[in-house]
Enzyme design. Structure first.
Site, PDB file in Angstrom:
ATOM      1  N   GLY A 459      19.965  64.573   6.092  1.00 64.10           N
ATOM      2  CA  GLY A 459      20.659  63.360   6.495  1.00 64.10           C
ATOM      3  C   GLY A 459      21.514  63.609   7.708  1.00 64.10           C
ATOM      4  N   PHE A 461      24.589  64.158   7.891  1.00 57.03           N
ATOM      5  CA  PHE A 461      25.670  65.116   7.721  1.00 57.03           C
ATOM      6  C   PHE A 461      25.169  66.540   7.487  1.00 57.03           C
ATOM      7  CE2 PHE A 461      28.614  61.825   7.854  1.00 57.03           C
ATOM      8  CZ  PHE A 461      28.264  60.806   6.981  1.00 57.03           C
ATOM      9  N   ILE A 463      21.888  69.230   5.455  1.00 52.23           N
ATOM     10  CA  ILE A 463      20.700  69.430   4.625  1.00 52.23           C
ATOM     11  C   ILE A 463      21.145  69.669   3.188  1.00 52.23           C
ATOM     12  CG2 ILE A 463      18.598  70.807   4.318  1.00 52.23           C
ATOM     13  CD1 ILE A 463      18.851  71.650   7.220  1.00 52.23           C
ATOM     14  N   VAL A 464      20.389  69.119   2.225  1.00 50.82           N
ATOM     15  CA  VAL A 464      20.712  69.246   0.807  1.00 50.82           C
ATOM     16  C   VAL A 464      19.677  70.143   0.135  1.00 50.82           C
ATOM     17  CG1 VAL A 464      21.163  68.022  -1.346  1.00 50.82           C
ATOM     18  CG2 VAL A 464      21.680  66.922   0.835  1.00 50.82           C
ATOM     19  N   ASP A 576      27.781  54.870   6.230  1.00 51.55           N
ATOM     20  CA  ASP A 576      26.340  55.153   6.341  1.00 51.55           C
ATOM     21  C   ASP A 576      25.607  54.690   5.079  1.00 51.55           C
ATOM     22  OD1 ASP A 576      24.085  55.977   7.682  1.00 51.55           O
ATOM     23  OD2 ASP A 576      24.273  58.085   7.114  1.00 51.55           O
TER      24      ASP A 576
END
Length: 747
Positions: A459, A461, A463-464, A576
């Site tokens: 996203g 902000f 990486i997950v 967002d």
């Protein structure tokens, strides 16, 4: 005599410019009777051969130094280096060569047959089934070895029909055929380059794109002729005058190769007409750097801390002399963990043009360095004057070094290669509890995520990644770990405070924060793992999810945003809101993620008039104006998403050329709401609620923020507590059209 040479990578396109005419006398003089044979002998390799009538070409065994083996070949016999232009590939040897004492015999039933001294067969010329017997062989002044039929005198087999690494004048390549380079100068196994005329008639210059030649061949093209439909190529011709072209299907149109090869492509061959003119320099292997020498030939060089995989192959692959960083899981059962520490080694004026998997714009060098050091996939980064940071995977394809004094912006760059700095022992500690969330060490999250191996999503902000942590009692629970990439490094205290505030927020429609880590340059946040993915994955599939589920999700999201805006100790503007930031739990209830991160990213600002936040298609108009940013930006984004929930269509669909907010208002204004839901039978039976939701969505996307309802009003309208009036045109007098809002800025 002049010829096309590619000895640097062993792909030859040989051009003999003198006229080679074949007469009836020469054919008779060049014939070989059935039963004749040649023996591989180092002392007689040039004298024991079959020659063409003019003596230009010879056929026989050649000793290949420094190997102790021979190859059955055709070569130029009148030039000093006796360049090989065709060879038989022995199939039962590792080098493609046969031992001394091997014999080739011209037989009537099988044509040419190679056997070793023990009688084992290594190669045979494949004759067409039922073709009859061979009457004789013939080596022509064009360099073509022919096997002629006993009955008709027609060709049963031609060396020209089975090219190896060379094309000779008057030779052509048919559809489906190709040339393959040698592996090395002394190995006649297939190399990494291929010239191929595909079934679609397109001529391609290809390079093998696999980690080792033992793997299944996977090629990508450096050059394509584009000779496909409507008039595709049928044959690659190298004529007697040295002109090479693709003959198209009308047998009249020709596509000239030499003059159409772009000079900027990395074509792996050299054109030689006395002095050599390089078309490209991709002769080098993986992880190797290609340097153009003073003689305009490519030279290959391994970077520092790398060495040749095969010391005898200077054009081969380079291997690291250290343990490469991997993304595999770590062993965390011991008290201490051996941790490899990596650093970046600078290589000036060098670019790796392939193998990118990530690109960051407007990065300074330190940020670019940190992006690679914190990414287990990254083997190197390329950074230039354009402030673009290119991350490269291992193995590196091939490097290109610009000559000294070259200031071309595209090549005036340098590479930072990740190398091992050392190994340290790090104690494995358990995380410490806090009332507002757990504090983790960076190493603990490396172990928990298996070195950030299982990526869940990306996203604005960061990486997950998925991971597992151990809680009291020894049970493991799944978590989602987000690596933030845009938080100012110097704001450690503010980061801790803000994350702890977020950790105290609990609502059934918000993703729960578990903890965080802020060691060194790393900023990570740990959330509970939500199993059913994003609303985007759920919403834009076919068949559509049920209308009842969509209504329930719309209400749940509104309640979550309302909590952030009005029920928290300090108001949180998400900035967002979009389907990708809405997760669905085990019961498919919506859970808003990434709330509070916008505030973290803006904590250095004295006001909120700059730095556009959000995603294209969901961004409120005030972001593009000198207007205060309030909670109404989230209302706008929610309105766009509510229309997506109704229609199951994306806000911006370039494939269908649909801008959803414009289309939805047009359908509402023209009383064509059924067009929005098409064949959704469940929604068609509930048109009253469909109309309610569309009107709410249009109210939310009003250009004038003061006309938008707040989230409490929206929740009441969704639940039927408050009536919904007909909305006005959302963009009645905008200087920018609604469409332009969607395309403004890198948001």
């Amino acid at each position: 005599m002049r010829f096309l040479s590619c000895s640097m990578i062993y792909l030859f396109l040989v051009l003999q410019l003198q006229t080679l005419l074949v007469s009836s006398e020469n054919i008779i003089n060049g014939s070989i009777p059935v039963g004749e044979s040649l023996t591989a002998s180092e002392s007689q390799q040039f004298s024991s051969s079959w020659r063409s009538p003019s003596g230009d070409f010879a056929f026989g065994f050649r000793k290949i130094q420094p190997n102790h083996g021979f190859t059955l070949s055709i070569w130029f016999d009148k030039i000093p280096d006796k360049t090989i232009v065709w060879h038989a590939q022995a199939v039962n040897t590792t080098t493609g060569l046969v031992p001394e004492g091997s014999k080739v015999t011209l037989t009537p039933d099988r044509g040419l047959v190679i056997t070793d001294p023990r009688g084992q067969q290594h190669w045979i010329s494949s004759l067409p089934p039922g073709s009859g017997s061979v009457s004789r062989g013939l080596i022509t002044d064009a360099g073509n070895f022919r096997l002629l039929s006993k009955d008709s005198g027609e060709d049963l087999w031609l060396s020209f029909d089975h090219p190896t690494d060379t094309l000779l004048p008057t030779q052509s390549i048919e559809i489906g055929s190709n040339l393959s380079s040698r592996l090395t100068e002394t190995s006649f196994k297939k190399g990494r380059f291929r010239l191929h005329l595909g079934d679609d008639g397109d001529l391609k210059l290809l390079v093998l794109n696999s980690k080792s030649l033992a793997e299944t061949d996977v090629y990508f093209s450096y050059y394509e002729s584009g000779t496909t439909e409507p008039n595709p190529g049928t044959r690659l011709v190298f004529n007697q005058s040295g002109y090479m072209y693709v003959l198209r299907s009308d047998n009249a149109t020709r596509f000239g190769i030499k003059e159409n090869v772009p000079t900027y492509i990395a074509a792996p061959f050299y054109i030689s007409t006395g002095s050599e003119e390089a078309l490209g320099n991709v002769a080098c292997g993986f992880n190797s750097i290609c340097i153009l020498g003073d003689d305009q030939r490519p030279k290959c060089q391994c970077p520092e801390k790398f060495s040749l995989m095969d010391p005898s192959d200077e054009y081969g692959d380079c291997k690291p002399d250290f343990e490469m960083q991997t993304c595999g899981p770590e062993n965390n059962k011991t008290e201490n963990v051996h941790v490899n520490v990596y650093e970046l080694m600078r290589v000036d004026r060098t670019n790796w043009p392939y193998g990118d998997y990530q690109r960051y714009k407007n990065y300074d060098e330190d940020t670019c360095r940190n992006a690679c050091l914190s990414d287990c996939f990254c083997a190197a980064v390329v950074y230039g004057n354009d402030r673009v940071c290119w991350l490269k995977r291992f193995p590196l394809s091939f490097g290109q070094r610009a000559p000294n004094g070259n200031h071309d912006d595209r090549r005036d760059s340098y590479t930072l290669i990740k190398v091992l700095k050392g190994v340290v022992d790090v104690p494995v500690t358990r995380y410490r509890g806090r009332n507002s969330g757990w504090v983790f060490t960076y190493r603990e999250l490396v172990v928990a995520t298996g070195d950030f191996m299982d990526e869940l999503g990306r996203g604005g902000f960061g990486i997950v990644y998925k991971g597992f942590i151990t809680i009291s009692g020894g049970d493991e629970v799944a978590v989602a770990v987000k690596k933030l990439d845009r938080v100012a490094q110097e704001n450690e205290k503010e980061f801790k405070n803000e994350v702890r505030v977020i950790g105290q927020i609990h609502h059934k429609n918000l993703v729960r924060l578990i903890g965080f880590s802020n060691e060194g340059h790393s900023r990570l946040i740990v959330y509970e793992f939500i199993p059913h993915g994003t609303l985007a994955d759920f919403l834009f599939r076919r068949p559509r999810p049920s209308w009842e589920d969509r209504k329930r999700i719309a209400v749940g999201i509104a309640r979550g945003i309302l909590y952030l805006h009005e029920d928290c100790k300090e108001q949180i503007i998400h900035c967002d809101i979009k389907p990708q930031n809405i997760l669905l739990d085990a019961s498919y209830n919506p859970r808003i993620s990434d709330f509070g991160l916008a505030k973290l990213l803006m904590m250095n600002q004295t006001h909120t008039l700059t730095n556009i936040r959000g995603t294209k298609g969901y961004v409120a108009p005030e972001w593009f104006r000198n207007s205060p940013i309030t909670s109404k930006v989230d209302v706008y984004s929610y309105g766009v998403m509510l229309l997506e929930i109704v229609c199951c269509k994306k806000a911006v669909d370039l494939d269908e050329s649909v801008i959803l907010i414009d289309w939805a208002y047009d359908c509402f204004r023209d009383r064509r709401l059924e067009d929005l839901i098409e064949d959704d039978l469940e929604a068609i039976e509930d048109m009253e609620m469909v109309e309610r939701y569309v009107k709410i969505g249009i109210w939310c996307i009003q250009e004038e923020s003061g006309l938008r309802p707040n989230m409490r009003n929206i929740t009441q309208m969704l639940e039927g507590v408050t009536q919904v009036r007909d909305p006005p045109n959302p963009c009645p007098y905008s200087v920018l059209s609604c469409d332009e809002y969607l395309s403004c800025g890198p948001v």
